[in-house]
Motif scaffolding. Structure first.
Motif, PDB file in Angstrom:
ATOM      1  N   ILE A 194      -1.972  -1.430  -3.587  1.00  0.00           N
ATOM      2  CA  ILE A 194      -1.367  -0.512  -2.624  1.00  0.00           C
ATOM      3  C   ILE A 194       0.135  -0.767  -2.617  1.00  0.00           C
ATOM      4  N   SER A 195       0.932   0.263  -2.867  1.00  0.00           N
ATOM      5  CA  SER A 195       2.391   0.125  -2.912  1.00  0.00           C
ATOM      6  C   SER A 195       3.033   0.945  -1.802  1.00  0.00           C
ATOM      7  N   LEU A 196       4.003   0.342  -1.128  1.00  0.00           N
ATOM      8  CA  LEU A 196       4.836   1.040  -0.151  1.00  0.00           C
ATOM      9  C   LEU A 196       6.233   1.148  -0.727  1.00  0.00           C
ATOM     10  N   MET A 197       6.719   2.381  -0.879  1.00  0.00           N
ATOM     11  CA  MET A 197       8.036   2.597  -1.483  1.00  0.00           C
ATOM     12  C   MET A 197       8.913   3.414  -0.543  1.00  0.00           C
ATOM     13  N   TYR A 198      10.166   3.000  -0.394  1.00  0.00           N
ATOM     14  CA  TYR A 198      11.169   3.764   0.346  1.00  0.00           C
ATOM     15  C   TYR A 198      12.021   4.536  -0.655  1.00  0.00           C
ATOM     16  N   TRP A 199      12.562   5.655  -0.199  1.00  0.00           N
ATOM     17  CA  TRP A 199      13.239   6.574  -1.118  1.00  0.00           C
ATOM     18  C   TRP A 199      14.387   7.262  -0.410  1.00  0.00           C
ATOM     19  N   ASP A 200      15.551   7.258  -1.051  1.00  0.00           N
ATOM     20  CA  ASP A 200      16.713   8.025  -0.582  1.00  0.00           C
ATOM     21  C   ASP A 200      16.902   9.184  -1.545  1.00  0.00           C
ATOM     22  N   PRO A 201      16.512  10.416  -1.155  1.00  0.00           N
ATOM     23  CA  PRO A 201      16.569  11.536  -2.097  1.00  0.00           C
ATOM     24  C   PRO A 201      17.988  11.955  -2.462  1.00  0.00           C
ATOM     25  N   TYR A 202      18.971  11.620  -1.631  1.00  0.00           N
ATOM     26  CA  TYR A 202      20.347  12.014  -1.927  1.00  0.00           C
ATOM     27  C   TYR A 202      20.992  11.045  -2.920  1.00  0.00           C
ATOM     28  N   GLU A 203      20.737   9.758  -2.740  1.00  0.00           N
ATOM     29  CA  GLU A 203      21.247   8.759  -3.688  1.00  0.00           C
ATOM     30  C   GLU A 203      20.295   8.553  -4.860  1.00  0.00           C
ATOM     31  N   ARG A 204      19.100   9.129  -4.751  1.00  0.00           N
ATOM     32  CA  ARG A 204      18.053   8.973  -5.754  1.00  0.00           C
ATOM     33  C   ARG A 204      17.838   7.493  -6.081  1.00  0.00           C
ATOM     34  N   THR A 205      17.623   6.745  -5.015  1.00  0.00           N
ATOM     35  CA  THR A 205      17.376   5.309  -5.104  1.00  0.00           C
ATOM     36  C   THR A 205      16.042   4.997  -4.443  1.00  0.00           C
ATOM     37  N   ALA A 206      15.251   4.164  -5.098  1.00  0.00           N
ATOM     38  CA  ALA A 206      13.932   3.803  -4.584  1.00  0.00           C
ATOM     39  C   ALA A 206      13.857   2.289  -4.398  1.00  0.00           C
ATOM     40  N   TRP A 207      13.071   1.878  -3.389  1.00  0.00           N
ATOM     41  CA  TRP A 207      12.832   0.458  -3.125  1.00  0.00           C
ATOM     42  C   TRP A 207      11.325   0.216  -3.106  1.00  0.00           C
ATOM     43  N   LEU A 208      10.827  -0.556  -4.048  1.00  0.00           N
ATOM     44  CA  LEU A 208       9.428  -0.985  -3.996  1.00  0.00           C
ATOM     45  C   LEU A 208       9.376  -2.130  -2.996  1.00  0.00           C
ATOM     46  N   HIS A 209       8.967  -1.810  -1.762  1.00  0.00           N
ATOM     47  CA  HIS A 209       9.138  -2.757  -0.668  1.00  0.00           C
ATOM     48  C   HIS A 209       7.972  -3.725  -0.526  1.00  0.00           C
ATOM     49  N   LYS A 210       6.775  -3.253  -0.817  1.00  0.00           N
ATOM     50  CA  LYS A 210       5.625  -4.120  -0.623  1.00  0.00           C
ATOM     51  C   LYS A 210       4.488  -3.675  -1.516  1.00  0.00           C
ATOM     52  N   GLN A 211       3.750  -4.647  -2.029  1.00  0.00           N
ATOM     53  CA  GLN A 211       2.516  -4.361  -2.757  1.00  0.00           C
ATOM     54  C   GLN A 211       1.414  -5.280  -2.235  1.00  0.00           C
ATOM     55  N   ILE A 212       0.255  -4.682  -1.984  1.00  0.00           N
ATOM     56  CA  ILE A 212      -0.928  -5.439  -1.587  1.00  0.00           C
ATOM     57  C   ILE A 212      -1.924  -5.358  -2.736  1.00  0.00           C
ATOM     58  N   VAL A 213      -2.267  -6.499  -3.299  1.00  0.00           N
ATOM     59  CA  VAL A 213      -3.211  -6.558  -4.409  1.00  0.00           C
ATOM     60  C   VAL A 213      -4.579  -6.923  -3.846  1.00  0.00           C
ATOM     61  N   VAL A 214      -5.534  -6.004  -4.007  1.00  0.00           N
ATOM     62  CA  VAL A 214      -6.870  -6.175  -3.441  1.00  0.00           C
ATOM     63  C   VAL A 214      -7.845  -6.429  -4.580  1.00  0.00           C
ATOM     64  N   GLN A 215      -8.638  -7.474  -4.458  1.00  0.00           N
ATOM     65  CA  GLN A 215      -9.615  -7.756  -5.493  1.00  0.00           C
ATOM     66  C   GLN A 215     -10.793  -8.495  -4.883  1.00  0.00           C
ATOM     67  N   GLY A 216     -11.878  -8.595  -5.639  1.00  0.00           N
ATOM     68  CA  GLY A 216     -13.062  -9.294  -5.162  1.00  0.00           C
ATOM     69  C   GLY A 216     -13.922  -8.424  -4.261  1.00  0.00           C
ATOM     70  N   ILE A 217     -14.514  -9.045  -3.259  1.00  0.00           N
ATOM     71  CA  ILE A 217     -15.453  -8.341  -2.368  1.00  0.00           C
ATOM     72  C   ILE A 217     -14.749  -7.224  -1.616  1.00  0.00           C
ATOM     73  N   GLU A 218     -13.546  -7.483  -1.140  1.00  0.00           N
ATOM     74  CA  GLU A 218     -12.823  -6.478  -0.372  1.00  0.00           C
ATOM     75  C   GLU A 218     -12.567  -5.236  -1.205  1.00  0.00           C
ATOM     76  N   GLU A 219     -12.291  -5.441  -2.491  1.00  0.00           N
ATOM     77  CA  GLU A 219     -11.999  -4.316  -3.378  1.00  0.00           C
ATOM     78  C   GLU A 219     -13.222  -3.421  -3.568  1.00  0.00           C
ATOM     79  N   ALA A 220     -14.400  -4.015  -3.619  1.00  0.00           N
ATOM     80  CA  ALA A 220     -15.620  -3.252  -3.857  1.00  0.00           C
ATOM     81  C   ALA A 220     -16.052  -2.447  -2.636  1.00  0.00           C
TER      82      ALA A 220
END
Length: 530
Positions: free
Chosen positions: A336-362
């Motif tokens: 799961i990725s959360l990204m912020y975006w400035d459309p005028y400056e066309r700049t993106a920030w990959l702010h957070k990623q949650i990596v899910v695996q195992g039982i929770e993923e299923a």
């Protein structure tokens, strides 16, 4: 003879300039001792080994379980590991040795890229011959001739497969040779005290061999010029993962003359080699830095990272945001990725990623809670094409998209795809989004939070082969790619600047307030006060 003379002079504390002024008869007397020393040197080079300063530094890393020397070409990296291997096999440690010591005979495996390479480099360095059938050369390498039990040697043509080595304890060590083209299943079922890799091994080969050292608390030595980039084993050393220790050696760390005062790597030779090397290889071959050459997708020297708190997105104008998921099952991560975006400056920030695996993923209902958090609830969510397939990822009749919609998540109604090409075709070819990511990372318009460690690791190891196939793992990369495509296509939405408490109240009201206007009359509830 020159080394023998220098050794004898050092033993007798005679300076070379003083020796030159001796009368000829005295020099002749010294020559008899020099000749005897030269004869001993031929089959006992371990006794006379003089290391460079960088080799001594490598030996001092002996407390680490996995030790590496990432080095430029022609600096003696293989010599370092082979002479240390000879010391461990024989138990013959010099007085100056301050590295790790084995106290008894060991079993050791040395491995290289192919049998011819093993013979030309490792076998020649350790045993003194590229062809074991030429027995008169045995013992001219790092292992003394008297320590090689010739009768125990198993060979395949010119190549030695295994041989016993006499240890000073009275027992015999065992030396095995292997190459990276062997099938991994042929390397199972034995134990090792020491594993030595010359140049970078394939990941599965490395994993199998180091497993052989598990029950013996064995050691691993690696020497390579990192021409394959920052991937696999190289990345573990470069990022100093727990248990991995390395030194990097460049030409600047090596003198022109060796410890015997003989020419080693002269400046004119270095300048010529530098002209000979391909531009993308020079940093690896000259400085021991991982190459960003053929196959490396993100050829980025300085990654555009930032720390949490460096940007106050709550107060920045024009900021939008989006959430993207790369979906997986038990053996394939969901990210799961959360990204912020400035459309005028066309700049993106990959702010957070949650990596899910195992039982929770299923069980998707267990990770939907990440999307229901007040600080992100209501953020647009984009999903890949297979999110609409019934039963996929949900283990039920519903699709993951339908499941998300049942929780009133703000899911974009179409799968995330590439924008139309010049002919109006809409595709999901990975290369388009990867190229957009690469360009924006290079110019710094795609920033990555340093907490997204898995993404940074995967991206640094991301390669494409000659058939155009991208490497695995790529879950974190695909999740980021989907988020960036959503931003570039205007699917991100402005942040409403509500506080988490306000978002929680709004979310609660969505469930507490029930609109039964669409229910049949017999199911409607009525307020007696009305």
């Amino acid at each position: 003879m020159a080394r023998a003379l220098l050794h004898v002079l050092d033993q007798h504390k005679v300076a070379p300039n003083t020796y030159q002024r001796w009368p000829s008869n005295l020099q002749n007397q010294m020559q008899d001792l020099v000749i005897a020393t030269a004869d001993d040197m031929q089959f006992n080079s371990l006794k006379y080994f003089r290391p460079f300063d960088h080799q001594r530094e490598f030996f001092r890393t002996g407390s680490a379980e996995r030790r590496g020397i990432l080095a430029a070409n022609r600096v003696g990296k293989t010599t370092s590991t082979c002479y240390e291997t000879a010391m461990h096999l024989t138990g013959l440690y010099p007085d100056w040795w301050d590295g790790y010591r084995f106290t008894s005979a060991i079993t050791c495996m040395v491995a290289g890229e192919g049998w011819s390479q093993v013979a030309l480099v490792l076998q020649n360095e350790l045993l003194g011959t590229q062809d074991v059938k030429i027995t008169e050369h045995l013992g001219t390498g790092a292992i003394p001739r008297d320590c090689i039990v010739v009768d125990t040697m198993r060979n395949d043509g010119a190549n030695c497969i295994g041989v016993e080595i006499r240890h000073r304890s009275g027992a015999n060590s065992y030396l095995l040779f292997a190459n990276y083209t062997q099938e991994v299943r042929q390397l199972q079922g034995f134990k090792l005290n020491l594993a030595v890799f010359d140049e970078q091994p394939p990941d599965d080969f490395f994993s199998e061999i180091v497993t052989r050292t598990a029950t013996t608390q064995g050691k691993v030595l690696c020497s390579f010029t990192p021409l394959k980039g920052l991937n696999g084993l190289v990345s573990k050393f470069w990022n100093r993962e727990p248990g991995y220790e390395y030194i990097r050696v460049s030409w600047d760390d090596v003198p022109e003359y060796d410890p015997w005062n003989q020419p080693f790597l002269l400046m004119e030779t270095r300048r010529q080699l530098e002209r000979d090397y391909l531009p993308h290889e020079r940093e690896a071959r000259i400085a021991g830095k991982p190459v960003m050459g053929k196959g490396a997708v993100f050829q980025i020297a300085n990654w555009p990272t930032y720390k949490t708190g460096d940007y106050d997105f709550l107060r920045m104008t024009n900021i939008q945001r989006v959430i993207a998921l790369d979906l997986g099952l038990v053996n394939d991560k969901t990210v799961i990725s959360l990204m912020y975006w400035d459309p005028y400056e066309r700049t993106a920030w990959l702010h957070k990623q949650i990596v899910v695996q195992g039982i929770e993923e299923a069980v998707p209902t267990q990770y939907i809670n990440h999307l229901l958090r007040p600080e992100v609830f209501g953020t647009p969510i984009v999903l890949p094409a297979d999110a609409s397939t019934p039963g996929r990822y949900t283990m039920s009749a519903n699709s993951i998209r339908e499941l998300f919609e049942s929780y009133e998540l703000n899911v974009y109604h179409k799968p995330i795809m590439n924008p139309p090409d010049s002919e109006g075709r809409i595709t999901n070819h990975k290369s388009y989004g990867i190229n957009q990511m690469r360009q924006m990372l290079e110019v710094g318009s795609l920033m990555v939070n340093e907490n997204c460690t898995q993404f940074l690791s995967d991206a640094q190891n991301y390669y494409v082969d000659q058939q155009g196939r991208f490497s695995d793992p790529d879950d974190t990369i695909d999740s980021c790619r989907y988020a960036l495509l959503a931003c570039l296509q205007g699917l991100a939405e402005p942040w409403d600047n509500r506080t988490p408490a306000e978002r929680m109240r709004a979310q609660r009201d969505r469930y507490v307030r029930r609109d039964d206007g669409n229910k049949p009359a017999w199911k409607k509830s009525y307020d007696p006060a009305q």
